[in-house]
Motif scaffolding. Structure first.
Motif, PDB file in Angstrom:
ATOM      1  N   ASP A   1      -1.818  -0.604   5.908  1.00 52.28           N
ATOM      2  CA  ASP A   1      -2.049   0.071   7.195  1.00 52.28           C
ATOM      3  C   ASP A   1      -3.535   0.346   7.417  1.00 52.28           C
TER       4      ASP A   1
ATOM      5  N   ASP B   1       0.873  -1.164   0.000  1.00 57.29           N
ATOM      6  CA  ASP B   1       0.000   0.000   0.000  1.00 57.29           C
ATOM      7  C   ASP B   1       0.927   1.236   0.000  1.00 57.29           C
TER       8      ASP B   1
ATOM      9  N   ASP C   1      -0.063   5.160   0.854  1.00 56.98           N
ATOM     10  CA  ASP C   1      -0.264   6.130   1.944  1.00 56.98           C
ATOM     11  C   ASP C   1      -0.233   5.418   3.299  1.00 56.98           C
TER      12      ASP C   1
HETATM   13 MG    MG Z   1      -2.738   3.191   3.545  1.00 54.15          MG
END
Ligand code: MG
Ligand code: BG6
Length: 215
Positions: A170, A8, A10
């Motif tokens: 995240d 991922d 960000d």
């Molecule tokens: Mg993320």
């Protein structure tokens, strides 16, 4: 055995989460929402721009037309992209460059799987652009995480069977997307307590350090 890692963007590779939060908060205040919080922002992690906008608008007592929603999303994106102008290599999260090099040295492919339509810009500005074998992002997909589309597209671009891919995420939506795609799911940071994760680590840096002792 894992043949590819899909990262991922960000909050996993770069610190852009805070910039998303700041832009959404400014937009929320502009339309009269005073209580847009970090808890609200946590629900925006991993999901598309329009899905993130819905999290903001839940806090408003008025209805918005589709045209207004499009304009609000564009307004937020303009602020967000302006804040990206100062982005540099120093905004790459600790351990990211090292972990990518580590997996490549083991013959494991690396890809990005992000909801963000700003992925190419962010990769370019942070010096990450040439580090990946494939990039799959919001520009390639129509369905938002927790749908697995963005990760399945990455696996396809890599030419690797989804069951041989590990995703590092995240967000809870991203962990669910990875599992829905039949992939191994590694939760980092904010997703540390995601119930569907196969393993959880505090950060990419701690994951890298754990790998490094076996090198
Ligand atoms: Mg993320
Ligand atoms: C994800 C972020 O990576 O990208 C979300 O976690 C964001 O918060 C989404 O809404 C879409 O980003 P962009 O840059 O296309 O607005």
């Amino acid at each position: 055995m894992v043949k590819a890692v899909i990262f991922d963007l960000d909050g996993v590779l770069v610190t852009t989460d805070e910039l998303h939060f700041a832009a959404w908060k400014t937009l929320a205040e502009r339309i009269g929402i005073k209580n847009f919080t970090r808890a609200d922002n946590a629900r925006q992690r991993g999901v598309s721009r329009m899905a993130s906008l819905e999290v903001v608008l839940e806090k408003s007592d008025r209805e918005f037309s589709d045209e207004e929603k499009t304009a609000l999303a564009e307004e937020k994106n303009k602020m967000y992209v302006e804040s990206l102008s100062a982005l540099s290599r120093s905004d790459v999260l600790p351990g990211a460059f090292e972990f990518i090099e580590y997996i490549k040295s083991k013959g494991i492919k690396a890809a990005v799987g992000s909801a963000s339509k700003n992925t190419p810009l962010i990769l370019e500005k942070t010096g990450l652009a040439d580090k990946f074998d494939a990039v799959s992002c919001g520009l390639d997909t129509v369905r938002s995480k927790p749908d697995p589309e963005v990760f399945l597209t990455a696996a396809k671009k890599l030419g690797v069977d989804p069951c041989r891919c590990a995703v590092i995420e995240d967000s809870n939506a991203g962990i669910e997307a990875a599992k829905a795609g039949g992939m191994y799911a590694v939760a980092v940071g904010a997703a540390e307590h995601a119930p569907k994760a196969d393993i959880s680590v505090g950060s990419l840096e701690s994951l890298y350090k754990a790998m490094d002792i076996f090198a």
